[in-house]
Design a protein around this motif. Structure first.
Motif, PDB file in Angstrom:
ATOM      1  N   ARG A  47       5.597 -14.823  -1.197  1.00  0.00           N
ATOM      2  CA  ARG A  47       4.351 -14.372  -1.766  1.00  0.00           C
ATOM      3  C   ARG A  47       3.097 -13.788  -0.671  1.00  0.00           C
ATOM      4  O   ARG A  47       2.315 -12.981  -1.009  1.00  0.00           O
ATOM      5  N   ALA A  50       4.612 -10.279  -0.142  1.00  0.00           N
ATOM      6  CA  ALA A  50       4.121  -9.605  -1.032  1.00  0.00           C
ATOM      7  C   ALA A  50       2.487  -9.355  -1.109  1.00  0.00           C
ATOM      8  O   ALA A  50       2.162  -8.027  -1.679  1.00  0.00           O
ATOM      9  N   GLY A  51       1.889 -10.330  -0.527  1.00  0.00           N
ATOM     10  CA  GLY A  51       0.280 -10.105  -0.476  1.00  0.00           C
ATOM     11  C   GLY A  51      -0.468 -10.708  -1.658  1.00  0.00           C
ATOM     12  O   GLY A  51      -1.392 -10.636  -2.033  1.00  0.00           O
ATOM     13  N   LEU A  52       0.413 -11.431  -2.104  1.00  0.00           N
ATOM     14  CA  LEU A  52      -0.190 -12.393  -3.296  1.00  0.00           C
ATOM     15  C   LEU A  52      -0.507 -13.705  -2.741  1.00  0.00           C
ATOM     16  O   LEU A  52      -1.282 -14.318  -3.587  1.00  0.00           O
ATOM     17  N   LEU A  71      -3.653  -4.863   0.233  1.00  0.00           N
ATOM     18  CA  LEU A  71      -3.409  -5.269  -1.035  1.00  0.00           C
ATOM     19  C   LEU A  71      -1.911  -5.022  -1.372  1.00  0.00           C
ATOM     20  O   LEU A  71      -1.198  -4.105  -0.856  1.00  0.00           O
ATOM     21  N   PRO A  72      -1.311  -5.985  -2.505  1.00  0.00           N
ATOM     22  CA  PRO A  72       0.133  -5.624  -2.594  1.00  0.00           C
ATOM     23  C   PRO A  72       0.544  -4.334  -2.875  1.00  0.00           C
ATOM     24  O   PRO A  72       1.510  -3.977  -2.352  1.00  0.00           O
ATOM     25  N   LYS A  73      -0.243  -3.639  -3.636  1.00  0.00           N
ATOM     26  CA  LYS A  73       0.091  -2.223  -3.941  1.00  0.00           C
ATOM     27  C   LYS A  73       0.146  -1.249  -2.784  1.00  0.00           C
ATOM     28  O   LYS A  73       0.997  -0.244  -2.792  1.00  0.00           O
TER      29      LYS A  73
ATOM     30  N   GLU B 185      -0.525  -6.385 -10.498  1.00  0.00           N
ATOM     31  CA  GLU B 185      -1.100  -6.389  -9.170  1.00  0.00           C
ATOM     32  C   GLU B 185      -0.228  -5.789  -7.972  1.00  0.00           C
ATOM     33  O   GLU B 185      -0.465  -4.511  -7.458  1.00  0.00           O
ATOM     34  N   ILE B 186       1.021  -6.343  -8.185  1.00  0.00           N
ATOM     35  CA  ILE B 186       2.029  -5.815  -7.304  1.00  0.00           C
ATOM     36  C   ILE B 186       2.382  -4.173  -7.794  1.00  0.00           C
ATOM     37  O   ILE B 186       2.434  -3.391  -6.743  1.00  0.00           O
ATOM     38  N   GLY B 188       0.420  -1.906  -8.528  1.00  0.00           N
ATOM     39  CA  GLY B 188      -0.798  -1.028  -8.330  1.00  0.00           C
ATOM     40  C   GLY B 188      -1.863  -1.156  -9.271  1.00  0.00           C
ATOM     41  O   GLY B 188      -2.468  -0.273  -9.286  1.00  0.00           O
TER      42      GLY B 188
END
Lengths: 350, 283
Positions: A47, A50-52, A71-73, B185-186, B188
């Motif tokens: 996680r 992933a950035g969560l 950010l995750p994205k 969120e992952i 985007g």
């Protein structure tokens, strides 16, 4: 495609240290499993990548770029969740298309990518359906297709097969391996199932108590566990640990003698149950068999060696009765010697 | 011992059915009859009296305006409040507990609370006077200040009735596994996109219940209005109350009651159609 460098990551939840400084490098296109019992910190590490979740200290670099704080994205990754997290209010098509839609891809590209991912995972017949009409295995395929559709540099998988029944898990495991090999995506795969990790991975990182105990290929980790924990966690039955007396740098087991990396005192023998053979009468290391279980493919013996619990495997052709004592011949090339003090293994003899 | 005792469930629900039958269905039928009869013969006289009454148009308009103003604001507030507590780690229960305090107060008491704030000698005027914004007591709740009166009643209603919406919404939000939001969120989705494309569709059932419950209650608004505006702000239930108690005309009061029921049923049907819940598309 990208390589991943995990550099001394630490994570605390209050006073509890979930990760105590974890470092790991994953090469481009490699499949690495984070293997460990529940609560060892493997999911927390995933996680954080992933950035969560935020780390308390340390750095994560994906493709040479530090992603801490991104950010995750913006990390160029995709993820598959344990309970699929396939959106129930969208059709399978829209689920697979979700990441592309978020990237504002045009319809032609969405269609092409969705069809490609759906083809890989064999879910084309269900594209118009809603996930609730699908089985667990089919939903997991949708989740994997959704992740692959965005052609991520890195694919993170959090126990993706553990909600499936045993037979389906085996089937999906084989298929995942094929699909991911084809896609060539760098993959980090979290699991507590050692057979999954063994079967799928290029390398396994065994996580225990917030630390990585050992990183190696499945064969290395299996044959030469770095610690007693690794040997006990990997393999079924787990590795046997038998404390033996050392005299003059030698350990005696029945008629066999082994040079060991200790001069006197005691040493722990790490013995894989299936590496033994039945010895001619009076020549082997004695095992008192409590229960003999014919498993069809092999014969599983449970009992004790030198008064210490042990489990070994003999060919199915052998017959052993409960309560019998059998002699075992050891394979000198497949033994692991461990320190009785700290449970760390000595380097394998050249 | 597997005996067939299929009558047991029926026996167990019988008391509640009898109870509802005696205290709901019978009065309902009586009221319906009262509304469409005159001295024991079928007649639309009560309906005619109701519709031609001076206050009828205003009470319908006021009730609808109040519902249209209050319900959307309450839904938005409840969604905001619910999303905010969802982000909290500690103290969540305490905040929810404080937010639901108005639920424990009766309608009329809530009306009195706001009367003590908004009346001429109330707290609002005291504060405004103390700050030098007004020079003398200002009236907010008279027929000469219809906009202020409407806003005052709307605020009191929002204060009193948002908690019930929030409880339903929070329960709905709790049903949405956090993995859905994390997955979005992952891949985007921005926080706003996650809310509109993931959370809102997944809490449809809660949203539907909250809308139906809150709208039906809004059409039944009475005590708060009565406390703050009296007959300066006629509403449907207020008119029914007046015909029943002031005018002693039970027939016209029944006509109002039937009208309120029809409006509530219609609103419910609209919601059931508009906010469709498809069990296939839920987690």
């Amino acid at each position: 495609m990208a390589n991943i460098v995990i550099d001394n990551i630490k994570k605390s939840f209050g006073a509890f240290q979930a990760l105590k400084g974890v470092s790991l490098t994953i090469n481009d296109g490699e499949f690495v499993s984070l293997l460990g019992p529940s609560g060892c910190g493997k999911t927390t590490l995933l996680r954080i990548i992933a950035g969560l979740e935020t780390s308390t200290a340390g750095d994560v670099r994906i493709g040479e770029k530090s992603v801490i704080g991104l950010l995750p994205k913006d990390r160029g990754l995709a993820m598959v969740f344990q309970n699929y997290a396939v959106f129930p209010h969208m059709t399978v098509y829209e689920n697979v298309a979700f990441g592309l839609r978020m990237q504002k891809a045009d319809d032609a590209r969405v269609k092409k990518q969705v069809e490609k991912a759906a083809g890989l995972l064999h879910i084309e017949p269900y594209l118009d359906r809603y996930p609730n009409k699908l089985s667990g295995g089919q939903r997991q395929r949708v989740a994997v297709a959704r992740a692959l559709a965005v052609e991520p540099g890195v694919l993170l998988m959090d126990e993706p097969l553990s909600n499936l029944d045993a037979l389906l898990r085996l089937e999906m495991r084989t298929e995942l391996k094929t699909v991911l090999q084809e896609a060539g995506t760098t993959t980090i795969y979290v699991t507590h199932d050692q057979t999954e990790a063994m079967g799928l991975s290029d390398r396994i990182a065994v996580v225990h108590d917030g630390r990585i105990e050992q990183v190696g290929t499945p064969v290395e980790v299996y044959n030469h566990p770095a610690t007693r924990f690794v040997g006990g966690f990997i393999g079924n039955p787990p590795m046997n640990f038998i404390t033996m007396p050392v005299t003059g740098g030698q350990v005696t087991a029945g008629a066999q003698q082994f040079a060991v990396p200790a001069q006197g005192g005691e040493i722990v023998l790490g013995l894989r149950g299936e590496t033994v053979e039945r010895a001619p009468t009076g020549q082997g290391l004695d095992m008192q068999v409590r229960v003999a279980e014919p498993m069809g493919s092999h014969l599983l013996l449970t009992g004790s060696i030198l008064g210490q619990p042990a489990r070994v495997i003999l060919p199915a052709t052998e017959t052993v009765r409960n309560g019998e004592t059998v002699g075992l011949t050891l394979d000198p090339k497949r033994l692991t010697w461990l320190s009785p003090e700290n449970g760390v293994s000595y380097p394998a003899a050249a | 011992m597997t005996q067939n005792r299929s009558w047991i469930p029926y026996a167990l629900i019988l008391p509640s059915v009898v109870f509802l039958g005696l205290l709901f269905v019978v009065p309902l039928v009586q009221t319906l009859w009262l509304a469409v009869s005159d001295n024991g013969t079928p007649s639309l006289a009560n309906m005619t009296t109701m519709v031609t009454d001076l206050n009828f148009g205003r009470s319908v308009l006021n009730t609808f305006l109040l519902t249209l103003a209050v319900v959307p604001i309450q839904i938005v507030m409840a969604l905001t409040m619910g999303s905010m507590v969802a982000k909290m780690n500690g103290g969540r229960e305490t905040i929810l507990w404080i937010w639901t305090i108005p639920l424990g107060i009766s309608d009329l008491a809530a009306g009195m609370v706001w009367l003590s704030i908004l009346q001429n000698t109330g707290y609002l005027n005291s504060v405004l006077f103390g700050l030098g914004i007004i020079e003398r007591q200002t009236a907010w709740l008279t027929y000469q200040t219809p906009v202020a009166l409407f806003i005052g009643i709307a605020i009191a209603e929002i204060w009193r009735g948002t908690a019930i919406v929030m409880i339903i919404i929070v329960a709905g939000l709790n049903q949405v596994p956090k993995e859905f939001k994390e997955a979005a969120e992952i891949f985007g989705a921005s926080p706003w996109t996650r809310f509109t494309r993931i959370t809102l569709p997944l809490i449809r059932p809660a949203l539907q219940s909250a809308l139906i419950l809150r709208t039906v209650l809004a059409f039944e608004v009475f005590a708060v209005v009565y406390a703050l505006g009296g007959r300066n702000f006629p509403v449907l239930v207020g008119e029914a109350y007046n015909w029943q108690n002031q005018n002693q005309n039970y027939g016209v009061a029944a006509a109002y009651a039937v009208l309120i029921m029809v409006i509530s049923l219609a609103a419910t049907l609209v919601y059931l159609k508009a906010v469709k819940v498809d069990p296939e598309r839920l987690p």
